[in-house]
Design a protein around this motif. Structure first.
Motif, PDB file in Angstrom:
ATOM      1  N   LEU A 186       9.603  32.116   1.319  1.00 57.78           N
ATOM      2  CA  LEU A 186       9.382  33.127   2.345  1.00 57.78           C
ATOM      3  C   LEU A 186       8.695  32.511   3.563  1.00 57.78           C
ATOM      4  N   GLY A 187       7.809  31.558   3.330  1.00 60.60           N
ATOM      5  CA  GLY A 187       7.166  30.871   4.445  1.00 60.60           C
ATOM      6  C   GLY A 187       8.175  30.156   5.317  1.00 60.60           C
ATOM      7  N   PHE A 218      -0.903  38.740  -7.010  1.00 59.13           N
ATOM      8  CA  PHE A 218      -0.444  37.501  -6.371  1.00 59.13           C
ATOM      9  C   PHE A 218       0.456  37.805  -5.181  1.00 59.13           C
ATOM     10  N   THR A 219       1.351  38.778  -5.331  1.00 55.16           N
ATOM     11  CA  THR A 219       2.291  39.104  -4.256  1.00 55.16           C
ATOM     12  C   THR A 219       1.549  39.486  -2.982  1.00 55.16           C
ATOM     13  N   LEU A 220       0.532  40.303  -3.105  1.00 52.49           N
ATOM     14  CA  LEU A 220      -0.209  40.767  -1.934  1.00 52.49           C
ATOM     15  C   LEU A 220      -1.061  39.644  -1.357  1.00 52.49           C
ATOM     16  N   GLN A 221      -1.616  38.815  -2.225  1.00 54.33           N
ATOM     17  CA  GLN A 221      -2.402  37.686  -1.745  1.00 54.33           C
ATOM     18  C   GLN A 221      -1.521  36.686  -1.007  1.00 54.33           C
ATOM     19  N   LEU A 226       0.580  34.441   4.190  1.00 51.20           N
ATOM     20  CA  LEU A 226       1.709  34.235   5.092  1.00 51.20           C
ATOM     21  C   LEU A 226       1.506  34.974   6.410  1.00 51.20           C
ATOM     22  N   ALA A 227       0.939  36.174   6.332  1.00 52.05           N
ATOM     23  CA  ALA A 227       0.671  36.924   7.562  1.00 52.05           C
ATOM     24  C   ALA A 227      -0.313  36.159   8.449  1.00 52.05           C
ATOM     25  N   ASP A 231       0.783  34.669  12.027  1.00 53.47           N
ATOM     26  CA  ASP A 231       0.250  35.608  13.010  1.00 53.47           C
ATOM     27  C   ASP A 231       0.995  36.945  12.970  1.00 53.47           C
ATOM     28  N   LEU A 232       1.062  37.525  11.775  1.00 53.82           N
ATOM     29  CA  LEU A 232       1.698  38.817  11.563  1.00 53.82           C
ATOM     30  C   LEU A 232       0.662  39.828  11.090  1.00 53.82           C
TER      31      LEU A 232
END
Length: 424
Positions: A186-187, A218-221, A226-227, A231-232
């Motif tokens: 995803l990155g 883990f998904t949220l972390q 990534l955000a 810069d999201l």
């Protein structure tokens, strides 16, 4: 059949319903605690909390008293240029409860609108900084509402809004990252697309109307990492799971140890009493709208935003979370559902049985025969509404052992009858 039902039935357009073929809805004349009373004298245990909202049960006296008091003084006043106590008290309390610096509350009147506001905030945040970033990263299996912008961040293929595919706002839709390899992939995708994206929209820990699909912290972390890297803005839609449903904390973001930039709340906010929603932004987001330029303001304002009756109900609901053991009750429901839904695992046609907090799910290997399963549960005194390929329960958090046992027994029995007919 009551007079009002007979006279009005042909005029009411029901939600998520094919009106030509659907079974006639049940006539509810009152509700108390966990039970619905029907016009024909039957009582049903509500196993879905009126779409996950009546966490304290129906007609809790503390909420009723608060709403009645407010009705006698100020039922509603516009928030444009005016203020009232209930909205200001509620905003302060939510800011104190939420983690991090989520401390700026924008009220609206439904969950869909709360998510629309969150998306609008995120997009305009970048516009105010001189950057046009209008798209969002969202996830397969996701559901965020039925209004036009929120439909665009729901699952485009498997969700309820696939008929509108091609006509909605274009978004970047991916699978949830569930391990380091997914995060890395995803990155790489975000390296190519981040400059077009305003933010990431996700239902934390449980994707609700997309099929009650669970994921780990883990998904949220990973999404927070990534955000930050790209810069999201990170938006958590906690309309379903927020306010105690998962049992381990009041909010999913607390369970995951992740501070989003924006969070949306509704449903349990008023204890299922009155429509109210909140979009809560961090200090960073709020300050992105502060300017001498009028056009930099958030130009949004539902007529009934911060409705005084709804805010009074919400303040009373928060009182109950503070004074009564809702989180412990949610954990007890979870433990009981784990035990009592387990027999369904061995039934032909059942592919999964899963529980998280006060959410119990039996997943079938095909589209659930909703009318058949619902009718079987009603015959046992339980109101449930299956959808997609699942029969599920989200009982009021005040549900006692007997109610939870009755719900679980009805679910297993209904699926067993279906399984016998389908596979014998």
């Amino acid at each position: 059949m009551t007079d009002w039902y007979e006279a009005g039935q042909r005029h009411v357009w029901l939600p998520y319903t094919q009106m030509q073929t659907a079974r006639a809805p049940l006539e509810v004349i009152s509700a108390t605690g966990t039970r619905l009373r029907l016009a024909d004298g039957r009582e049903l245990i509500d196993g879905v909390s009126s779409w996950w909202s009546t966490v304290h049960g129906y007609r809790h006296p503390h909420i009723e008293r608060a709403v009645k008091r407010q009705l006698e003084t100020l039922p509603h006043v516009m928030l444009g240029g005016l203020a009232h106590e209930q909205a200001y008290v509620l905003a302060r309390r939510l800011a104190e409860m939420l983690p991090g610096d989520l401390e700026h509350v924008f009220f609206s009147d439904s969950g869909s609108v709360a998510v629309e506001v969150a998306m609008k905030m995120a997009a305009q945040y970048w516009v105010n900084r001189g950057r046009r970033r209008m798209k969002f990263l969202c996830f397969r299996g996701g559901y965020h509402g039925d209004t036009f912008a929120t439909m665009s961040v729901c699952d485009p293929d498997e969700g309820m809004h696939s008929l509108f595919k091609g006509a909605l706002l274009e978004q970047l839709v991916v699978d949830l990252p569930r391990n380091p390899e997914d995060e890395a992939a995803l990155g790489r995708l975000l390296e190519r697309h981040a400059s077009d994206l305003a933010g990431i929209v996700i239902e934390p820990l449980v994707q609700g109307a997309g099929g009650m699909v669970f994921h780990d912290p883990f998904t949220l972390q990973a999404l927070r990492r990534l955000a930050d890297e790209h810069d999201l803005l990170l938006i958590f839609d906690e309309i379903f799971v927020g306010l105690g449903r998962l049992g381990d904390a009041m909010f999913a973001c607390e369970i995951a140890g992740v501070d989003p930039d924006i969070v949306t709340l509704s449903k349990a906010l008023t204890g299922g009493t009155l429509p109210l929603a909140a979009t809560v932004a961090s200090k960073r987001i709020y300050e992105g709208f502060l300017s001498d330029k009028a056009q930099s303001a958030l130009m949004h304002g539902p007529t009934y935003m911060g409705n005084a009756l709804g805010c009074a109900a919400a303040n009373a609901s928060l009182d109950l979370f503070a004074s009564e053991p809702r989180l412990a009750q949610a954990r007890a429901i979870s433990e009981q559902l784990l035990r009592q839904l387990a027999p369904a695992k061995s039934l032909p046609g059942v592919v999964d049985v899963r529980v998280r907090g006060a959410i119990g799910v039996i997943q079938l290997d095909r589209a659930a025969p909703a009318e058949e399963l619902s009718a079987a549960c009603i015959a046992q005194g339980i109101w449930l509404r299956p959808f997609r390929d699942i029969l599920y329960t989200t009982p009021p958090l005040v549900s006692g052992e007997d109610d939870v046992r009755a719900i679980a027994d009805a679910m297993v029995s209904a699926v067993r009858e279906w399984s016998i007919r389908s596979f014998s």
